[in-house]
Design a protein around this motif. Structure first.
Motif, mmCIF file in Angstrom:
data_model
loop_
_atom_site.group_PDB
_atom_site.id
_atom_site.type_symbol
_atom_site.label_atom_id
_atom_site.label_comp_id
_atom_site.label_asym_id
_atom_site.label_seq_id
_atom_site.Cartn_x
_atom_site.Cartn_y
_atom_site.Cartn_z
ATOM 1 N N HIS A 237 0.828 -1.208 0.000
ATOM 2 C CA HIS A 237 0.000 0.000 0.000
ATOM 3 C C HIS A 237 0.859 1.254 0.000
ATOM 4 O O HIS A 237 0.402 2.331 -0.359
ATOM 5 C CB HIS A 237 -0.936 0.007 1.211
ATOM 6 N N ASN A 238 2.139 1.135 0.382
ATOM 7 C CA ASN A 238 3.020 2.294 0.344
ATOM 8 C C ASN A 238 3.584 2.528 -1.049
ATOM 9 O O ASN A 238 4.288 3.498 -1.273
ATOM 10 C CB ASN A 238 4.194 2.095 1.325
ATOM 11 N N SER A 239 3.313 1.612 -1.967
ATOM 12 C CA SER A 239 3.857 1.730 -3.311
ATOM 13 C C SER A 239 2.849 2.340 -4.268
ATOM 14 O O SER A 239 3.052 2.321 -5.464
ATOM 15 C CB SER A 239 4.287 0.344 -3.815
ATOM 16 N N THR A 240 1.747 2.857 -3.756
ATOM 17 C CA THR A 240 0.713 3.405 -4.611
ATOM 18 C C THR A 240 0.834 4.913 -4.736
ATOM 19 O O THR A 240 -0.104 5.585 -5.129
ATOM 20 C CB THR A 240 -0.671 3.047 -4.056
ATOM 21 N N ASN A 241 1.986 5.463 -4.399
ATOM 22 C CA ASN A 241 2.237 6.896 -4.528
ATOM 23 C C ASN A 241 1.399 7.740 -3.584
ATOM 24 O O ASN A 241 1.118 8.893 -3.869
ATOM 25 C CB ASN A 241 2.020 7.357 -5.978
ATOM 26 N N LYS A 242 0.983 7.171 -2.471
ATOM 27 C CA LYS A 242 0.249 7.965 -1.500
ATOM 28 C C LYS A 242 1.225 8.865 -0.762
ATOM 29 O O LYS A 242 2.243 8.422 -0.245
ATOM 30 C CB LYS A 242 -0.480 7.054 -0.516
ATOM 31 N N TYR A 243 0.914 10.143 -0.705
ATOM 32 C CA TYR A 243 1.788 11.110 -0.048
ATOM 33 C C TYR A 243 1.757 10.928 1.464
ATOM 34 O O TYR A 243 0.690 10.803 2.067
ATOM 35 C CB TYR A 243 1.357 12.530 -0.403
ATOM 36 N N GLN A 244 2.933 10.891 2.060
ATOM 37 C CA GLN A 244 3.056 10.817 3.512
ATOM 38 C C GLN A 244 3.480 12.190 4.027
ATOM 39 O O GLN A 244 4.430 12.774 3.511
ATOM 40 C CB GLN A 244 4.096 9.770 3.916
ATOM 41 N N PRO A 245 2.793 12.752 5.017
ATOM 42 C CA PRO A 245 3.137 14.087 5.524
ATOM 43 C C PRO A 245 4.580 14.160 6.003
ATOM 44 O O PRO A 245 5.141 13.182 6.488
ATOM 45 C CB PRO A 245 2.159 14.289 6.691
ATOM 46 N N PHE A 246 5.175 15.341 5.865
ATOM 47 C CA PHE A 246 6.540 15.561 6.339
ATOM 48 C C PHE A 246 6.591 15.329 7.842
ATOM 49 O O PHE A 246 5.735 15.816 8.583
ATOM 50 C CB PHE A 246 6.983 16.986 6.009
ATOM 51 N N PRO A 247 7.606 14.592 8.346
ATOM 52 C CA PRO A 247 7.700 14.297 9.787
ATOM 53 C C PRO A 247 8.228 15.491 10.580
ATOM 54 O O PRO A 247 9.400 15.547 10.951
ATOM 55 C CB PRO A 247 8.677 13.112 9.826
ATOM 56 N N LEU A 248 7.358 16.446 10.857
ATOM 57 C CA LEU A 248 7.770 17.668 11.555
ATOM 58 C C LEU A 248 8.391 17.390 12.916
ATOM 59 O O LEU A 248 9.138 18.217 13.448
ATOM 60 C CB LEU A 248 6.568 18.596 11.738
ATOM 61 N N ALA A 249 8.091 16.227 13.488
ATOM 62 C CA ALA A 249 8.599 15.902 14.826
ATOM 63 C C ALA A 249 10.125 15.824 14.882
ATOM 64 O O ALA A 249 10.693 15.812 15.984
ATOM 65 C CB ALA A 249 7.998 14.587 15.314
ATOM 66 N N VAL A 250 10.792 15.804 13.739
ATOM 67 C CA VAL A 250 12.261 15.773 13.761
ATOM 68 C C VAL A 250 12.827 17.137 14.148
ATOM 69 O O VAL A 250 13.999 17.243 14.520
ATOM 70 C CB VAL A 250 12.832 15.336 12.391
ATOM 71 N N TYR A 251 12.011 18.183 14.069
ATOM 72 C CA TYR A 251 12.465 19.537 14.364
ATOM 73 C C TYR A 251 12.182 19.901 15.819
ATOM 74 O O TYR A 251 11.334 19.280 16.471
ATOM 75 C CB TYR A 251 11.760 20.540 13.449
ATOM 76 N N PRO A 252 12.848 20.936 16.353
ATOM 77 C CA PRO A 252 12.533 21.419 17.699
ATOM 78 C C PRO A 252 11.055 21.809 17.805
ATOM 79 O O PRO A 252 10.452 22.252 16.821
ATOM 80 C CB PRO A 252 13.446 22.645 17.863
ATOM 81 N N SER A 253 10.478 21.658 18.993
ATOM 82 C CA SER A 253 9.032 21.864 19.162
ATOM 83 C C SER A 253 8.595 23.271 18.753
ATOM 84 O O SER A 253 7.539 23.446 18.133
ATOM 85 C CB SER A 253 8.630 21.580 20.609
ATOM 86 N N GLU A 254 9.389 24.294 19.093
ATOM 87 C CA GLU A 254 9.024 25.665 18.716
ATOM 88 C C GLU A 254 9.009 25.832 17.201
ATOM 89 O O GLU A 254 8.162 26.550 16.654
ATOM 90 C CB GLU A 254 9.995 26.659 19.339
ATOM 91 N N LEU A 255 9.935 25.172 16.522
ATOM 92 C CA LEU A 255 9.983 25.253 15.071
ATOM 93 C C LEU A 255 8.793 24.512 14.464
ATOM 94 O O LEU A 255 8.232 24.948 13.449
ATOM 95 C CB LEU A 255 11.301 24.666 14.559
ATOM 96 N N GLN A 256 8.401 23.400 15.082
ATOM 97 C CA GLN A 256 7.213 22.677 14.616
ATOM 98 C C GLN A 256 5.985 23.587 14.657
ATOM 99 O O GLN A 256 5.196 23.629 13.708
ATOM 100 C CB GLN A 256 6.958 21.451 15.488
ATOM 101 N N ASP A 257 5.831 24.334 15.768
ATOM 102 C CA ASP A 257 4.690 25.243 15.906
ATOM 103 C C ASP A 257 4.738 26.334 14.836
ATOM 104 O O ASP A 257 3.706 26.699 14.253
ATOM 105 C CB ASP A 257 4.685 25.877 17.299
ATOM 106 N N PHE A 258 5.924 26.860 14.586
ATOM 107 C CA PHE A 258 6.101 27.904 13.579
ATOM 108 C C PHE A 258 5.685 27.404 12.200
ATOM 109 O O PHE A 258 4.907 28.055 11.483
ATOM 110 C CB PHE A 258 7.567 28.353 13.585
ATOM 111 N N LEU A 259 6.162 26.230 11.813
ATOM 112 C CA LEU A 259 5.865 25.695 10.486
ATOM 113 C C LEU A 259 4.402 25.294 10.352
ATOM 114 O O LEU A 259 3.794 25.451 9.287
ATOM 115 C CB LEU A 259 6.778 24.502 10.196
#
Length: 726
Positions: free
Chosen positions: A282-304
């Protein structure tokens, strides 16, 4: 006056059931609980209130229905009945049943510590103190129901099963109820089943040898009792990279022969590969997966996140070019040391692949703003210094070095101009362009197709290697830059990217593989009052300013991996290597670049988190394991997104020929068609197959979606696909 929507707590029992039926939940009546006993009448009933009422549903689970009239008839026949919802392919629901009395929550804690926390989702509380957590089952996946599937006290309700739903009565006398902020009636969404959950469920099916046991801990040999689970977990990690079932089987057979003592039967290995492939397809059907914002600092996540809402664009439109900004700010001050003699420079190239009018430029402008502001200050200083220099007399000027403009951002430099600017700016540069088509177009303008000319020079720049340019004119016939580091970010339209890469062989030469690319879905513009918090913007600008305090050096500071980070990276490296087995050459090239790319991303993330901690924090002396795991998550996201882009824009699997047939079929239907229309005309097995092909046309910019209204009969709304050139 608009009618206020009822809160579900004010709904009657039949009101809740009707609403669930309208949501498409296939319901079935169960026996009621009366005075703690099951109404089925059996004295030894061990499932009080939990099994179908045979008087109302003679065929049990097969009679489950989302027809409101049928549900009402059942309710009228037995108002005190308990109710269940069919799980599995019937409803696309997978339910994790956590039994408190059987230590289910303790088992869940252990699982979440080993993998990751389950996402927030629709949840009901059972009368016995347990929970039912509802998840969306991936398309085409057959997960069986079972007891203690995920550990002691954690059952799975899926294919061939059902879950008891509120407001049913428990044998304890208490009622099932929806958790606070967990009912399916409000704005709560049912989360997709996490990959690790589905993989463990599939590994369990047919592989009872290792039931409830852990993998070998010595890291080298998988002993009897742990072989199945370990191979299944490895298969899941490898399969995330999109390799086919045959290649996965081949890789597992090699691991089985070397690592398993004694080796499993070949048929057992093939069975594991088949199970895991079924899920990951099911991951090979070109379904877009959201960018993993959790890799960034929490304040930056809120900003983005706020920027994404305010500007009505996907968060990746900011999060991806931001990586190039961070890398350019750090520049030649740091390199990551993956091994004693393996150093990766801090150079990142990012690209947003999106159609015209998708607000690529405003998104890029927002994240590059701190560097642009810094450059404005540098240019002001330069103008002041130049004015002072010009005020000197000739003799003083001859004794004084003429001021040179310092740059951090460039837009349209030729290679010769770029080298001159690099000589004056040892940190390196950020090339930021609204449209990367001009940058690509200049590569081989005078040299023809293939590597050579500017392309060859840019390949050198991506590695921050020594660069020498010989000129026929000028005061200095030879220009030399010891470490030519240039980060790149910009946007490009899908069709233009496909044409440029095809005309210049950029896929074959590996130029395209060096791009960390994203092709996020477009969001419909809607007015909102969301404002980008000025404090968030200032914190981001301050963080970039903090990175600019790192001094560039001819021999940059080497940042090694911690012991745990090295172990995590080794696991990624091995899985990535196996994922190259049988992969298309273009994808294999991407994964080869991501071996070092994961290190570059880790270097960016480690210093970005440091910058957000403030000026008093000591410089990062190593890459810690938490950051490395985040970098691996981000690398896998870029891997999946590259596969999605390549499959959408380039003929990799022969599917473009099939898509051309789809285009012709839609044209024959007047330029507009639903999945059902196409399925009937083309003779596809089902509408889902036709819908997947139509979705690919949308991703390629060939068609757009047009929702249609509900039918007069009250059916669900459908989606029509309209060719853009029709």
């Amino acid at each position: 006056m608009s009618k206020k929507k009822k809160n579900y707590r004010s709904l009657s029992k039949i009101g809740q059931l009707r609403r669930l039926a309208r949501m498409g939940w296939p319901l079935l009546p169960l026996h009621a609980v009366k005075n703690g006993d099951c109404a089925c009448g059996k004295a030894d009933c061990g499932s009080a209130g939990k099994h179908p009422n045979a008087k109302l549903v003679r065929n049990g689970l097969r009679n489950a229905s989302d027809d409101g009239k049928q549900v009402a008839e059942w309710f009228k026949s037995d108002p005190s009945a308990n109710w269940g919802v069919a799980t599995g392919s019937e409803s696309s629901l997978l339910v994790i049943d956590i039994d408190k009395k059987s230590s289910g929550f303790e088992s869940l804690d252990a699982l979440e510590e080993e993998f990751e926390e389950l996402p927030s989702t629709v949840t009901s509380l059972t009368g016995g103190g347990g929970q039912h957590r509802y998840f969306v089952l991936p398309d085409g996946v057959d997960v069986p129901s079972g007891v203690n599937v995920l550990g002691q006290g954690i059952d799975i309700r899926c294919e061939g099963g059902y879950a008891v739903i509120p407001p049913s009565k428990h044998a304890s006398g208490k009622s099932y109820r929806w958790a606070k902020d967990g009912s399916p009636f409000g704005e709560n969404e049912i989360a997709e089943a996490p990959e690790w959950v589905v993989e463990l469920c599939l590994a369990k099916r047919g592989h009872t040898e290792s039931q409830g046991q852990q993998a070998a801990t010595d890291g080298s040999v998988f002993v009897d009792g742990s072989r199945n689970n370990t191979l299944a977990q490895l298969a899941g990690s490898i399969r995330r990279y999109g390799i086919g079932q045959n290649a996965l089987t081949e890789a597992l057979q090699v691991i089985n022969a070397i690592e398993c003592q004694p080796p499993l039967a070949a048929s057992e290995v093939r069975s594991i590969a088949k199970s895991i492939s079924q899920y990951n397809n099911h991951n090979s059907t070109n379904k877009y997966q959201p960018f993993p914002l959790a890799v960034y600092p929490s304040e930056l996540q809120d900003f983005l996140s706020s920027a994404s809402i305010s500007m009505c664009v996907d968060a990746a439109m900011f999060a991806v070019p931001l990586l190039s900004v961070v890398a350019a700010a750090i520049g030649n001050s740091r390199v990551i040391q993956l091994k004693e003699n393996w150093l990766e420079p801090h150079v990142l190239w990012t690209s947003l692949i999106a159609s015209s009018g998708s607000r690529k430029s405003p998104a890029i402008d927002l994240v590059t703003a701190p560097l642009v502001a810094h450059q404005s200050k540098l240019m002001l200083d330069y103008e002041i210094e130049l004015a002072a220099y010009r005020d000197l007399d000739k003799e003083q000027q001859n004794k004084t070095k003429m001021p040179m403009a310092k740059r951090v951002v460039v837009n349209e430099p030729t290679i010769e101009a770029l080298v001159q600017k690099l000589q004056q700016n040892p940190r390196g540069l950020l090339l930021s362009r609204d449209e990367l088509s001009g940058w690509f177009g200049d590569f081989n303008r005078y040299r023809g197709k293939g590597a050579g000319g500017d392309e060859a020079t840019w390949l050198t720049v991506h590695g921050a290697r020594s660069l020498i340019i010989d000129r026929k004119t000028g005061d200095f016939p030879t220009l030399h830059v010891p470490r030519a580091a240039v980060c790149v970010t910009g946007g490009i339209q899908p069709g233009v990217f496909r044409r440029i890469c095809t005309d210049n062989n950029f896929v074959e030469s590996g130029m395209a593989a060096r791009l960390l690319m994203a092709m996020p879905p477009e969001h419909v513009s809607r007015w909102n009052n969301e404002q980008i918090d000025s404090q968030h913007l200032k914190r981001y600008s301050d963080a970039i300013g903090q990175l600019l305090t790192l001094k560039p050096q001819l021999k940059p500071v080497q940042v090694p991996l911690s012991t745990d980070a090295e172990e995590a990276y080794a696991g990624f490296y091995n899985a990535n290597g196996l994922a190259m087995v049988g992969a298309h050459d273009a994808i294999k090239s991407v994964r080869a670049k991501l071996e070092g790319g994961a290190g570059r991303l880790a270097l960016a993330l480690q210093h970005l988190h440091w910058a957000y901690e403030g000026g008093d924090a000591p410089y990062p002396s190593e890459i810690d394991v938490e950051v490395m795991e985040k970098a691996i998550t981000l690398t896998r996201w870029f891997d999946a997104e590259s596969v999605r882009v390549y499959r959408s824009l380039f003929s990799m699997t022969g599917e473009n020929a099939e898509l051309q047939k789809v285009v012709e079929a839609v044209k024959e239907l007047g330029g507009t068609a639903t999945a059902r229309d196409l399925a009937r005309r083309k003779g596809y097995h089902n509408s889902k197959q036709a819908e997947d092909l139509l979705e690919k046309l949308v991703e390629m910019g060939i068609a757009k979606k047009k929702p249609t209204k509900k039918t007069n009969k009250g059916g669900r709304p459908t989606t029509a696909y309209v060719l853009l050139d029709s």
